[in-house]
Design a protein around this motif. Structure first.
Motif, short mmCIF file in Angstrom:
data_model
loop_
_atom_site.label_atom_id
_atom_site.label_comp_id
_atom_site.label_asym_id
_atom_site.label_seq_id
_atom_site.Cartn_x
_atom_site.Cartn_y
_atom_site.Cartn_z
N ASP A 22 0.83 -1.21 0.00
CA ASP A 22 0.00 0.00 0.00
C ASP A 22 0.86 1.26 0.00
OD1 ASP A 22 -2.28 -1.56 0.06
OD2 ASP A 22 -2.52 -1.39 2.23
N PHE A 23 2.06 1.14 0.53
CA PHE A 23 2.96 2.29 0.64
C PHE A 23 3.80 2.38 -0.63
CE2 PHE A 23 1.63 1.14 4.80
CZ PHE A 23 1.50 2.35 5.47
N ASN A 24 3.16 2.87 -1.69
CA ASN A 24 3.80 2.84 -3.01
C ASN A 24 4.04 4.22 -3.60
OD1 ASN A 24 1.20 3.56 -3.59
ND2 ASN A 24 0.71 1.73 -4.75
N ALA A 38 0.91 5.76 1.95
CA ALA A 38 -0.29 5.18 1.34
C ALA A 38 -1.35 6.27 1.34
CB ALA A 38 -0.78 3.99 2.16
#
Length: 109
Positions: free
Chosen positions: A5-7, A39
């Protein structure tokens, strides 16, 4: 939350006066102090309706791993857009992995 999610990446820093050594003039410039993966947090329609007409209407939220060096005085740059930090909902529990929800307001148009 999943690590995938942390992209997206955000630069956190300050606006400082930087002097040009060649011309001797100075200008205000964003100076990054750290970069964090985040995110994006999507708001529900109900929340968007609640925020209409308030100071928080044109804000967005991002989620980062807890980082004690991030504070309300910082400026955040995401791509070419610059944001002021409006609020940090910090998770300072003793859990191994904790997250901070950061509310951002776009600077300028």
């Amino acid at each position: 939350m999943k690590p995938s999610d942390f992209n997206k990446k955000a630069k956190f820093g300050m606006i400082k006066t930087v002097k040009n050594e060649n011309t001797g003039s100075s200008k205000k410039e964003f100076v990054a102090t750290c970069e964090l993966w985040f995110a994006p947090k999507t708001r529900s329609l109900a929340m968007q309706y609640k925020l209409q007409g308030t100071d928080l209407e044109s804000t967005r939220e991002i989620i980062v791993r807890h980082n004690s060096s991030v504070d309300n005085s910082m400026v955040v740059q995401i791509g070419d857009d610059r944001y002021d930090v409006v609020n940090i909902s910090s998770d300072d529990t003793n859990q191994t992995i904790s997250y901070d929800y950061i509310t951002l307001k776009k600077v300028g148009g």
